[in-house]
Design an enzyme around this catalytic site. Structure first.
Site, PDB file in Angstrom:
ATOM      1  CG  ASP A   1      46.884  46.729  67.698  1.00 25.08           C
ATOM      2  OD1 ASP A   1      46.016  47.631  67.822  1.00 25.08           O
ATOM      3  OD2 ASP A   1      46.644  45.525  67.874  1.00 25.08           O
TER       4      ASP A   1
ATOM      5  N   GLY B   1      42.830  36.995  69.269  1.00 25.54           N
ATOM      6  CA  GLY B   1      42.694  36.350  67.965  1.00 25.54           C
ATOM      7  C   GLY B   1      43.867  35.431  67.673  1.00 25.54           C
TER       8      GLY B   1
END
Ligand SMILES: *[C@@H]1O[C@H](CO)[C@@H](O)[C@H](O)[C@H]1NC(C)=O
Ligand SMILES: *[C@@H]1O[C@H](CO)[C@@H](O)[C@H](O)[C@H]1NC(C)=O
Ligand SMILES: *[C@@H]1O[C@H](CO)[C@@H](O)[C@H](O)[C@H]1NC(C)=O
Ligand SMILES: *[C@@H]1O[C@H](CO)[C@@H](O)[C@H](O)[C@H]1NC(C)=O
Ligand SMILES: *[C@@H]1O[C@H](CO)[C@@H](O)[C@H](O)[C@H]1NC(C)=O
Ligand SMILES: *[C@@H]1O[C@H](CO)[C@@H](O)[C@H](O)[C@H]1NC(C)=O
Ligand SMILES: *[C@@H]1O[C@H](CO)[C@@H](O)[C@H](O)[C@H]1NC(C)=O
Ligand SMILES: *[C@@H]1O[C@H](CO)[C@@H](O)[C@H](O)[C@H]1NC(C)=O
Ligand SMILES: *[C@@H]1O[C@H](CO)[C@@H](O)[C@H](O)[C@H]1NC(C)=O
Ligand SMILES: CC(=O)N[C@H]1CO[C@H](CO)[C@@H](O)[C@@H]1O
Length: 881
Positions: free
Chosen positions: A706, A591
């Site tokens: 993450d 992304g």
């Protein structure tokens, strides 16, 4: 549940052998302490003839006070005129040294409040003898003298007497006595049980003084008990003998007096009745009752004194009993009352044949106290005390470091074996203002697994002693003023993956042993030796030449910049074009943008992470990551080489990881080899170390947020490094552990459910994600496993593993691609750690430091088996913890 003993007299030994009679005893080994007496003073106590001295040498906390003048009387013993009180600290302890290990001792503490603090308030506190609870002291009357006594076996060669503040007032103490006891006395006392005195009474004395030393060579305190209505006193001036094997040696002065019921006639003998009450703080009473007797009257023919002893109507003496004339004797035994029984009625009742009423000379009642806690290993204790005194550590560090568990010192963790002494396993003295050199005493904490000395002012070199700690898995020396090189032993352990070593932010430290030259490693003595040799050279050879040599030698200092101070190169878009050969080969995409492979002018391969420049938020994320990367340096974190931040580009130039991501390997991406168990567990350990560094080694600490196989990258040696700090959050150490966030970030399947629900983020959220990754490493499954049936729901890999393991079969979850080539215990251990990491509640999850220790065990298990696996059947199949 009563145990009964009748002390038998051995008449032969009485007449043949008088040596057992202890008429004379010296006071050798007596320790008599007047608490609160000014330092260095002492006095001879007139009643006991013993010398009492100040408590100063035995304790370094507390303050001295005089009792209020209102309570001073001419008969008050001088020990009560002053007290030492303890406003600070939970546990304040006296340490008395030079005991005989395994020796039996009587310890007595006395308390008289006397309104020393002018507050006129009652107080309740606990006493501990060594590491065991002794008694709760309840003081409400300022004039009352409270005496606590315990007879115990010394487990080590010193004893600590601790006053424990339980929140009900300031503990204080008036005096402390320690008396060695012969082993044969009080045979119920052994290394597993002590006796706590409830009552010790001398029946029938004519005066009201307490009998103690020198009348009692063992300096017990016998309180007078007379003037009871219905009781008459009987006395003799004749000496009462003790037999050779007398387990109590009650002194003659006590036994010379006795009581008997009044108005008893041969036709009407009556009973002696009395009772004692349970101590309200004694939750599970268990007593040793001792009744001391000696016949003081000369009985004529036909006279007989015989009686039964009952406690609460249950027979206590095994049979009707007659005291022996002028010899000490006792009826004693354990009395374990029914639950809830608080009053114990003792009855001495003449038997039908008896012409005389019962007598009683003295009584002792003790509570039997189980010795449940063992003091910390004595080498650990001396080491930690040496550390405490070397750095003048001002913490509530008094008493035993590990025991009892509830009062273990803050900043350390201990292991408590079922048998054997507790050991210190973890020690954190981070940000504790330590100055000076690192003491070798750390090297004596042989059970140490983690040691954190970060953010102090420690100077000098790192001593070699750390490499002698066999279990040390984490050593954090970050943020000190250490210099010199890292000892090779430590470097080796670190390189072998056995030790996480953090040495960042030490200006003069060589980060890597090879960069430091011999000069720094030299001890002062060898420097002196060399200096002398050079002086001789000066004399012998040409002055100019020798001066040249010396200056060259001493001038070669080790100047290695810590990477934190390095400036990162800033690249332009044109530079990046050159590095990537105009963005020729893409190696990843997300992304954020695209990652290209590149090569610097010196040939180093790099990864160039080009960021789309879209929103202010994205630019901010980029800056966050870039800033973090400039601050964190660890072999298990992908490192920053440079960056680009101008109107044309937003990019990070990063270390190139040739083997791609863990995800590629787990998914079996073409070109990725199938990882062996050994490789997998090593990757897990590397990642754990990287993460642990983020959590604990960084200031501010960092939560990655993450963690997933995509963000664990592998180099050509399959060493793992954590990457992608785009959503990481740094928290200053002043912040609360939990930080409220607006929206949960992370990746579905890896997000901590607790964080998702409560929106409170902590390191434990990364631990959860790591647990999922570890389960994937074990199983080769994705984080979310699609149900097999048409109706079935997708499940998280942790549920999937839990369900299968509950049936006890590990082989059904392990990645079949490993073809059974793994040590089953190693896999079990890893699966257990992973499941603990994925516990629903963060508090039940281990820390990353714990995970590292556990994964190291997995590696050791695998290594041990790996050496001789060929043809050997696997052990421990279906082992379940
Ligand atoms: C006690 O005496 C020693 C030596 O006699 C002295 O060094 C010390 O300062 C004295 N301590 C106190 C508290 O007076
Ligand atoms: C108790 O603690 C306070 C505050 O830490 C300190 O000022 C005081 O000196 C301490 N008292 C003693 C007796 O150590
Ligand atoms: C206690 O009283 C004595 C004199 O009787 C005095 O010398 C001493 O300083 C007093 N101690 C304290 C702590 O007040
Ligand atoms: C402490 O002793 C006083 C006086 O004997 C008593 O009233 C009080 O209840 C005791 N406290 C506790 C907690 O037992
Ligand atoms: C201590 O004595 C008790 C009973 O008197 C006994 O059960 C226990 O085994 C003894 N312990 C040791 C260590 O001898
Ligand atoms: C024995 O003496 C007690 C108290 O002295 C008295 O109460 C009791 O009645 C007497 N018993 C007999 C049988 O005389
Ligand atoms: C002990 O004696 C008292 C009266 O003296 C009585 O009230 C109590 O019930 C007795 N206790 C037991 C346990 O027998
Ligand atoms: C004393 O104990 C014996 C034996 O247990 C019993 O026979 C006797 O009745 C008891 N005597 C009294 C007065 O209780
Ligand atoms: C009482 O004395 C007689 C004779 O001395 C003896 O035979 C009897 O057993 C005794 N009874 C008791 C209850 O002790
Ligand atoms: C930093 C430094 O001076 N390094 C030197 C240490 O010594 C070796 C030879 O022993 C040299 O090769 C290094 O350059």
């Amino acid at each position: 549940m009563r145990e009964m003993v009748l002390l038998c007299l051995f008449l032969a030994s009485i007449f043949l052998n008088n040596t057992g009679v202890t008429g004379q005893a010296d006071d050798a080994g007596f320790v008599s302490i007047d608490c609160g007496l000014p330092g260095n003073s002492s006095y001879k106590d007139t009643s006991s003839t013993l010398t009492y001295s100040s408590d100063d040498p035995f304790i370094d906390t507390g303050t001295n006070h005089n009792i209020s003048a209102a309570y001073i009387t001419s008969i008050l013993s001088p020990h009560y005129l002053n007290v030492r009180s303890f406003d600070n600290g939970t546990r304040n302890c006296y340490t008395i040294k030079s005991l005989v290990t395994g020796g039996k001792y009587l310890l007595r503490a006395t308390f008289m409040y006397g309104n020393y603090d002018g507050l006129n308030k009652g107080v309740i506190f606990d006493l501990h003898v060594g590491v065991n609870y002794w008694k709760t002291v309840n003081i409400s009357d300022p004039e009352e003298i409270t005496i606590s006594e315990v007879i115990f076996v010394a487990p080590v060669d010193y004893i600590q007497v601790c006053l424990v503040n339980t929140g009900l007032g300031t503990p204080f103490i008036s005096s402390l006595d320690l008396r060695p006891m012969k082993k044969s006395l009080y045979p119920h006392v052994n290394s597993s049980q002590s006796l706590v005195l409830a009552h010790r009474l001398n029946a029938g004395p004519t005066d009201t003084t307490i009998i103690r030393y020198p009348d009692d060579p063992h300096d017990r305190m016998w309180k007078p008990w007379s003037n009871v209505p219905y009781w008459a006193e009987i006395t003799t001036s004749q000496h009462i003998q003790n037999t050779q094997n007398d387990p109590f040696e009650a002194p003659s002065a006590v036994l010379q007096t006795a009581v008997t019921p009044v108005n008893a006639t041969p036709a009407n003998t009556s009973a002696l009745k009395f009772f004692w009450l349970a101590d309200p703080f004694d939750k599970d009473p268990d007593y040793l009752a001792t009744f001391h007797f000696s016949e003081l009257q000369t009985l004529t023919n036909g006279q007989k004194r015989e009686f039964n002893i009952t406690i609460n109507d249950a027979m206590f003496s095994p049979k009707p009993y007659s005291p022996y004339p002028l010899y000490a004797d006792a009826i004693y035994g354990r009395y374990k009352p029914f639950p809830g029984m608080r009053q114990y009625n003792v009855t001495l009742k003449a038997s039908s044949n008896s012409t005389l009423s019962p007598i009683l000379n003295a009584v002792e009642v003790f509570s039997v106290l189980p010795v449940s806690d063992i003091p910390t290993d004595s080498v650990d204790v001396s080491a930690i005390n040496a550390i405490k005194s070397k750095y003048q550590i001002k913490r509530d560090w008094y008493g035993d470091p590990c025991a009892p568990k509830t009062y273990a010192w803050d900043g350390l963790n201990c292991s408590y074996a079922v048998s054997g002494s507790p050991r210190i396993t973890d020690l954190s003295l981070a940000s504790s203002g330590l100055t000076g050199e690192i003491t070798n005493a750390f090297g004596n904490l042989k059970a140490l697994q983690t040691l954190n000395l970060s953010h102090n002012n420690l100077a000098g070199s790192i001593p070699d002693v750390f490499s002698e700690l066999p279990l040390l898995a984490l050593l954090d020396l970050t943020g000190n003023k250490l210099s010199g090189s890292i000892p090779s032993g430590l470097l080796k352990k670190s390189n072998d993956g056995l030790l996480t070593l953090r040495v960042g932010d030490n200006a003069d430290l060589c980060n890597d042993g090879t960069e430091c030259n011999q000069t720094k490693k030299m001890s002062n003595s060898s420097k002196i030796a060399i200096a002398i040799i050079f002086l001789i050279i000066v004399v012998l050879i040409i002055a100019a030449a020798s001066i040249f040599i010396i200056s060259k030698f001493t001038g070669s200092t080790c100047v290695v910049e810590t990477s934190i101070q390095l400036e990162y190169p800033q690249f332009t878009y044109r530079d990046l074009e050159q590095i990537t050969d105009t963005f020729k080969q893409e190696i990843g995409r997300g992304g954020f943008g695209i990652v290209y492979i590149g090569r610097l002018v010196d040939g180093t391969q790099v990864a160039v992470k080009m960021q789309h420049r879209r929103s202010t938020q994205e630019v901010n994320n980029f800056i966050v990551e870039a800033q973090l990367l400039t601050k964190i340096h660890h072999r298990n974190l992908v490192s920053l080489i440079g960056y680009c931040n101008d109107e044309n580009c937003l990019a990070l130039v990063l270390e190139y990881m040739s083997e791609g991501s863990l995800q590629d390997h787990l998914k079996g991406k073409p070109g990725s080899s199938c990882l062996t168990w050994k490789e997998r567990i090593r990757i897990a350990l590397d990642s754990a170390k990287g993460l642990e560094y983020l959590h604990k080694g960084c200031n501010p600490r960092i939560i990655h947020q993450d963690i997933k196989p995509h963000n664990i990258l592998l180099n050509e040696r399959l060493e793992a490094k954590i990457a992608d700090f785009g959503v990481s959050k740094a928290f200053s150490s002043n912040d609360d552990t939990h930080v409220s966030m607006k929206d949960p970030v992370g990746t579905y399947g890896y997000i901590d459910p607790e964080y998702y629900v409560k929106r409170k983020l902590s390191e434990k959220s990364d631990v959860y994600s790591f647990g999922v990754v570890l389960l994937q490493i074990i199983t080769g499954q994705p984080a979310i496993i699609q149900g097999t049936g048409p109706e079935s729901e997708p499940v998280n890999v942790s549920q999937w593993v839990r369900q299968r393991l509950s049936r006890g079969n590990i082989d059904s979850v392990v990645d079949a691609r490993m073809q059974g080539d793994y040590d089953i215990n190693s896999v079990w251990n890893a699966a257990n750690v992973a499941l603990e990491c994925t516990e629903m509640s963060g508090v039940h999850r281990p820390t990353m430091a714990d995970v590292i220790v556990r994964l190291q065990e997995c590696i050791e298990l695998e290594a041990a088996v790996g050496r001789n696996r060929n043809g050997v059947s696997r052990n421990g199949v279906n082992k379940k913890e």
